[in-house]
Scaffold this active site. Sequence first.
Site, PDB file in Angstrom:
ATOM      1  N   LYS A  42     -28.236   2.666  10.243  1.00 57.51           N
ATOM      2  CA  LYS A  42     -29.032   1.432  10.370  1.00 57.51           C
ATOM      3  C   LYS A  42     -28.627   0.669  11.640  1.00 57.51           C
ATOM      4  O   LYS A  42     -29.481   0.175  12.373  1.00 57.51           O
ATOM      5  CB  LYS A  42     -28.877   0.558   9.113  1.00 57.51           C
ATOM      6  CG  LYS A  42     -29.565   1.171   7.890  1.00 57.51           C
ATOM      7  CD  LYS A  42     -29.233   0.469   6.577  1.00 57.51           C
ATOM      8  CE  LYS A  42     -29.815   1.260   5.406  1.00 57.51           C
ATOM      9  NZ  LYS A  42     -29.524   0.663   4.087  1.00 57.51           N
ATOM     10  N   GLN A  63     -25.523  -3.452   1.319  1.00 56.59           N
ATOM     11  CA  GLN A  63     -25.650  -2.037   0.980  1.00 56.59           C
ATOM     12  C   GLN A  63     -25.218  -1.803  -0.470  1.00 56.59           C
ATOM     13  O   GLN A  63     -24.163  -2.254  -0.901  1.00 56.59           O
ATOM     14  CB  GLN A  63     -24.802  -1.191   1.953  1.00 56.59           C
ATOM     15  CG  GLN A  63     -24.984   0.312   1.803  1.00 56.59           C
ATOM     16  CD  GLN A  63     -26.377   0.808   2.180  1.00 56.59           C
ATOM     17  OE1 GLN A  63     -27.070   0.214   2.993  1.00 56.59           O
ATOM     18  NE2 GLN A  63     -26.797   1.911   1.578  1.00 56.59           N
ATOM     19  N   ASP A  66     -34.728  -5.783   2.682  1.00 51.91           N
ATOM     20  CA  ASP A  66     -34.709  -4.627   1.776  1.00 51.91           C
ATOM     21  C   ASP A  66     -35.864  -4.707   0.762  1.00 51.91           C
ATOM     22  O   ASP A  66     -36.198  -3.714   0.117  1.00 51.91           O
ATOM     23  CB  ASP A  66     -33.397  -4.603   0.985  1.00 51.91           C
ATOM     24  CG  ASP A  66     -32.411  -3.567   1.504  1.00 51.91           C
ATOM     25  OD1 ASP A  66     -32.852  -2.563   2.079  1.00 51.91           O
ATOM     26  OD2 ASP A  66     -31.196  -3.771   1.311  1.00 51.91           O
TER      27      ASP A  66
HETATM   28  N1  GUN Z   1     -28.495   2.032  -1.228  1.00 55.03           N
HETATM   29  C1  GUN Z   1     -29.331   3.090  -1.247  1.00 55.03           C
HETATM   30  N2  GUN Z   1     -30.492   2.789  -0.618  1.00 55.03           N
HETATM   31  C2  GUN Z   1     -30.385   1.519  -0.202  1.00 55.03           C
HETATM   32  C3  GUN Z   1     -31.261   0.647   0.513  1.00 55.03           C
HETATM   33  O1  GUN Z   1     -32.389   0.984   0.873  1.00 55.03           O
HETATM   34  N3  GUN Z   1     -30.765  -0.605   0.757  1.00 55.03           N
HETATM   35  C4  GUN Z   1     -29.543  -1.008   0.353  1.00 55.03           C
HETATM   36  N4  GUN Z   1     -29.185  -2.260   0.625  1.00 55.03           N
HETATM   37  N5  GUN Z   1     -28.718  -0.222  -0.328  1.00 55.03           N
HETATM   38  C5  GUN Z   1     -29.132   1.034  -0.593  1.00 55.03           C
END
Ligand code: GUN
Length: 301
Positions: free
Chosen positions: A60, A104, A127
Amino acid sequence: MKENNQTAPVLIDGKTVSEQIKKEIAAEVAAITADGGKQPHLAAILVGHDGGSETYVAAKVKACDACGFKSSLIRYENDVTEEELLDKVRELNANADIDGFIVQLPLPRHISEQKIIETIDHRKDVDGFHPINAGRMAIGLPCYISATPAGIAELLKRYNIETAGKKCVVLGRSNIVGKPMAMLMMQKTYPGDATVTVCHSRSKDLEKECREADIIIAALGQPNFLKGDMVKKGATVIDVGTTRLPSDKTKSGFKLTGDVLFEEVAPKCSFITPVPGGVGPMTIVSLMKNTLLAAKKTIYK
Ligand code: GUN
């Protein structure tokens, strides 16, 4: 709409599509900053050292660079308290330089993920996990759509895959993939207008549902779950699985494995996503798109 009447399946190339979208975003950011506008800024909170989470967050941050965004990575050890994390979320909510941020997941068991998500200002929830965004999405209002379903919708669009009136089976009912994906596929726009069935661990005849589906979106997190005899000829199969299985054949020591037994399923498909290089890169690019929307205040003022 494209029909694939060939015998070989079309491989849906999420890697190439995502590179293209990153270039589109970078061009828009360059225009914004050339005009004196602010560089979009995404922050990410990472707790602990889970291998998968480390990899995703690093990807990211790297994508932010490619898009011309500023990024901030905020790290905590596994023993961080819920209150410390909530304080940081409140601080990021109030920080005018940060357009959007993510925490996350998963988080350590002593921290309530729901409490953290609900504390994020929904206007910065890129998100799309906050109940306001999830709810607005369910009723078709402008919102941040969670990254994996948004990435899959973009792939279906870019490959002109017909969805109206099609039978779509979503395998998995998670809040971040299965449920929002099912919502998107039934909405009154393209891609959507599908007849959607959501299957999960308690479904009675999941195999029969799959065999009748024109589109299968596999998001169970069970490696190689979908077998060749569960798929009808000409189906479109989207594989969301990203289980890290140990491997002595790779440098990293693991192999990213999807929910679809690719070698059995692919020969029956019109379109199929590979793992890696299918849905994964699109998920990250969707987060970038949401961050750009946040910076431009397109959805919320
Ligand atoms: N853990 C697995 N996929 C995601 C996501 O798209 N966003 C976040 N914040 N955590 C995750």
